[in-house]
Each structure stands twice: as C-alpha cells, then as structure tokens.
Scaffold this motif. Structure first.
Motif, short mmCIF file in Angstrom:
data_model
loop_
_atom_site.label_atom_id
_atom_site.label_comp_id
_atom_site.label_asym_id
_atom_site.label_seq_id
_atom_site.Cartn_x
_atom_site.Cartn_y
_atom_site.Cartn_z
N THR A 69 0.50 6.17 15.09
CA THR A 69 1.45 5.30 14.57
C THR A 69 0.87 4.18 13.50
O THR A 69 -0.06 3.60 13.79
N GLN A 70 1.75 4.08 12.34
CA GLN A 70 1.22 3.29 11.72
C GLN A 70 2.39 2.49 11.17
O GLN A 70 3.35 3.21 10.57
N ILE A 71 2.63 1.31 11.42
CA ILE A 71 3.70 0.46 11.13
C ILE A 71 3.39 -0.52 10.08
O ILE A 71 2.49 -1.29 10.01
N GLU A 122 -5.88 12.61 6.38
CA GLU A 122 -7.05 13.44 6.33
C GLU A 122 -8.04 13.38 7.47
O GLU A 122 -8.42 14.19 8.05
N VAL A 123 -8.01 12.13 8.04
CA VAL A 123 -8.88 11.88 8.99
C VAL A 123 -8.01 12.69 10.20
O VAL A 123 -8.93 13.19 11.25
N LEU A 124 -6.83 12.66 10.48
CA LEU A 124 -6.11 13.13 11.57
C LEU A 124 -6.38 14.76 11.48
O LEU A 124 -6.65 15.28 12.49
N ASP A 134 -0.30 2.42 0.66
CA ASP A 134 -1.43 2.64 -0.65
C ASP A 134 -2.38 3.91 -0.33
O ASP A 134 -1.96 4.77 0.36
N ASP A 135 -3.24 3.98 -1.15
CA ASP A 135 -4.13 5.24 -0.98
C ASP A 135 -4.78 5.61 0.22
O ASP A 135 -5.14 6.53 0.52
N SER A 136 -5.12 4.41 1.14
CA SER A 136 -5.43 4.54 2.53
C SER A 136 -4.47 5.37 3.47
O SER A 136 -5.01 5.90 4.35
#
Length: 158
Positions: free
Chosen positions: A105-107, A122-124, A114-116
């Motif tokens: 989850t990213q709130i 990609e990490v997931l 942004d690019d992150s």
C-alpha cells in the motif's frame, strides 16, 4: 464440535430479543441468506444477468444449508448439491493454478507521484519472482517467471 456453545450463544440473543431459541436461529439463517443473496446479485443482476437463468451450485461445509434459502430469495429454481460439498472447495483449491499476489500500500496524492513509484513496482516484481522460484512446480522443477501478478498458469517455464 461446539454445539453447546453455539446453542448458548443463540439462546442469549433469543433472550435479549424476547423470542425462542429456534426462532432466533431461524432469524440468523434468514439474515445470512439475505446477505449471501446480495453478494450473488453483485455478480449477476448488477452485471445484467438474471439469476433465475442459472442453477445454484451449493458447495462448502454449509453451502447446502443456505442454498435453498438463497435460491428462493433470488428466484432460482434449480439447486445442485454435489456428492461431497464440504470438500468441493478444497478440491477446487488443489486444482487451481498457483498464483502469488504481492501487494504494497502506498498512500499519497497522485500529484505527488514521482519516478520512485515505478521503482517500487520493479521491487515488487523482483520479490514476486523470488517467491515463485521458491515454489515447486507440479513436475518438481522450479518456476521462473516475472509477471507482476505472478500467475503460474503458464507452466512452460517449469
């Protein structure tokens, strides 16, 4: 199993409502059936399908207990109960393709992306690929795949 505990719980509810234990138990079944009928409507009528055009397939430990009540509420006239309904779900799980979903989850506001964000995806994907490598394929070899959902229905890599 825990018949006495179940009976005591229903009796407690019945007492608070001023009704008999069997009447409270029946009310509980009716409420459960109405709730399940609402779920069936979500995958039928809300998608333009008429549930009366289908048969109700009752499976699971208590599927047959609820099926006729749900079917009646939806106007379904055919109920199918397989020989071993309590193991039907388990058999389905055993026959289904293996799938891993790795979620994070990213709130944050969309305007703040942004690019992150792409880097986190990609990490997931990398975590998913690593998880798949740890799972054995039906033929005993390892899965090597990298889709983001990690669906292994394509076993060509096994």
């Amino acid at each position: 199993m825990h018949a006495d505990a179940a009976r005591d719980a229903v009796a407690s509810v019945a007492e608070q409502l001023g009704m008999s234990t069997p009447a409270a138990a029946n009310g509980i079944l009716q409420i459960a059936a109405a709730s399940m009928a609402t779920a069936v409507r979500a995958v039928t009528t809300e998608r333009g399908l008429d549930p009366r055009d289908f048969a109700m397939f009752a499976y699971g430990g208590n599927g047959p207990v609820h099926a006729s009540l749900i079917a009646r509420e939806l106007g379904i006239t055919r109920v199918v109960i397989p020989v071993l309904p309590s193991v039907f779900s388990a058999v389905g799980m055993l026959l289904a393709d293996l799938r891993h979903d790795i979620v994070q989850t990213q709130i944050q506001r969309l305007s703040e992306l942004d690019d992150s964000f792409g880097e986190r995806i990609e990490v997931l994907k990398a975590e998913c690929t690593a998880a798949l490598r740890e799972e054995a394929c039906p033929r005993g070899r390892r899965v090597t795949s990298s889709p983001s959902t990690c669906d292994t229905s394509d076993r060509s890599t096994c």
